[in-house]
Design an enzyme around this catalytic site. Structure first.
Site, PDB file in Angstrom:
ATOM      1  CG  HIS A 261      36.960  33.514  36.543  1.00 51.26           C
ATOM      2  ND1 HIS A 261      36.839  33.731  37.904  1.00 51.26           N
ATOM      3  CD2 HIS A 261      38.278  33.682  36.257  1.00 51.26           C
ATOM      4  CE1 HIS A 261      38.025  34.037  38.415  1.00 51.26           C
ATOM      5  NE2 HIS A 261      38.910  34.010  37.437  1.00 51.26           N
ATOM      6  CD  GLU A 263      32.226  30.664  37.808  1.00 48.57           C
ATOM      7  OE1 GLU A 263      32.366  30.218  38.958  1.00 48.57           O
ATOM      8  OE2 GLU A 263      33.186  30.973  37.057  1.00 48.57           O
ATOM      9  CB  CYS A 289      35.971  34.564  41.955  1.00 48.33           C
ATOM     10  SG  CYS A 289      35.540  35.434  40.428  1.00 48.33           S
ATOM     11  CB  CYS A 292      32.069  34.929  38.705  1.00 55.98           C
ATOM     12  SG  CYS A 292      33.351  34.751  37.442  1.00 55.98           S
TER      13      CYS A 292
END
Length: 335
Positions: A261, A263, A289, A292
């Site tokens: 992801h 992040e 999410c 993260c």
């Protein structure tokens, strides 16, 4: 910013344009689209033909069509001066840009006629009587698609009197324009950083969704990341992620996803380069999410600012709140 000019023939709009072009303004004229159309038809450009063709274009494409065409080609990073604004609908179209200012350039009929003779442009009137008769047709009309100079000039934000010399005009502009030019709009810090994150997202190689995050400390970007396959692996869009390339439905086959992801990549990039994230702020194009979120908390990030909601993140947002991480949503929909 955009400075628009309207005014009667020979009032000095060209001189104002020359002043602004010499100071870095890009030039555009609504009449250029009309001239291009006349030449495309293989016809001769005359003042009468310009008026006739301009009216026809407004009737077919909408009263603000000439201004809309010019606006479509402008870049926000430049200053522009736009000439030949002759219909109120054109002003309305240009006011869609909050940095637009309209000036009416005015001069006496005698001064304007003498300038017209010197300029000798497009079969200009040879006598003062002819000059005034032609002008009368441009001032107002029952046809809303025709030139409406009186109504257009009435919408001006300011008036530039131009009955003297070029030097006198330039001195006036030296006084009038700096206060106007200083009123430009700057984005706030949140908008600024979120828009940077949105640009970073365009580098994503994920086939499903382009997401990015940037990490900021002391108003300085210290790390960026976008979603995609790990360093050294094939890019997602090149077949690197079986979930994305298998067109899995949203929320399914997550165990097959090889993409990190945005992040996650921003945080790991900081670690890779030895950058501390303690006390920093993370800007992300989607709310994080759960995975993260745990990385965010443990890395020392104290604030998360996100643009759009992520459907599977209710537990993640609750965990951020529980751990004292500031959470804010701002919408920066500038696409």
């Amino acid at each position: 910013m955009i400075i628009g000019l309207t005014g009667k023939n020979g009032s000095g709009k060209t001189a104002v344009c020359d002043y602004l072009k010499a100071r870095g303004f890009e030039y555009a004229s609504l009449s250029d689209a009309i001239r291009a159309e006349i030449l495309r038809r293989g016809e001769t450009i005359t003042r009468e033909k310009l008026i006739e063709t301009g009216t026809e274009m407004r009737e077919k494409g909408g009263y603000g069509i000439l201004a809309e065409r010019v606006l479509a080609g402008l870049e926000k990073e430049h200053n522009y001066v736009i000439d030949s604004i002759r219909n109120p609908a054109e002003v309305e179209a240009l006011r869609k840009r909050p940095d637009f200012t309209l000036f009416a350039v005015e001069a006496s009929a005698k001064a304007r006629f003498e300038r017209s003779l010197v300029r000798a442009r497009e079969n200009a009137a040879a006598t003062f009587e002819q000059f005034m008769a032609e002008e009368e047709r441009e001032l107002e009309s029952e046809n809303p698609a025709a030139q409406q100079l009186v109504a257009t000039m009435a919408l001006a934000d300011g008036v530039i009197e131009n009955n003297g010399t070029i030097e006198t005009l330039r001195c006036k502009l030296d006084e009038i324009l700096p206060p106007i030019m200083s009123r430009f709009i700057r984005p706030g810090w949140d908008e600024y950083f979120m828009n940077i994150a949105k640009v970073v997202a365009t580098r994503s190689n994920c086939m499903k969704r382009k997401v990015a995050a940037i990490i900021v400390k002391d108003r300085r970007v210290i790390s960026t990341g976008y979603n995609g396959t790990p360093r050294g692996a094939r890019n997602c869009n090149e077949g690197g992620c079986p979930r994305c390339n298998g067109m899995a439905a949203s929320g399914t086959a997550l165990d097959e996803c090889l993409c990190s992801h945005g992040e996650e990549n921003a945080i790991t990039q900081a670690a890779y380069h030895g950058i501390s994230l303690k006390g920093s702020t993370l800007y992300t194009t989607f709310a994080p999410c759960l995975q993260c979120t745990k990385l965010i908390i443990n890395s020392g990030i104290i604030e998360v600012v996100y643009n759009k909601e992520y459907t599977l993140n209710s537990r993640a947002l609750a965990l951020l709140a529980e751990c004292g991480v500031i959470l804010r949503q701002i919408r920066a929909d500038t696409d």
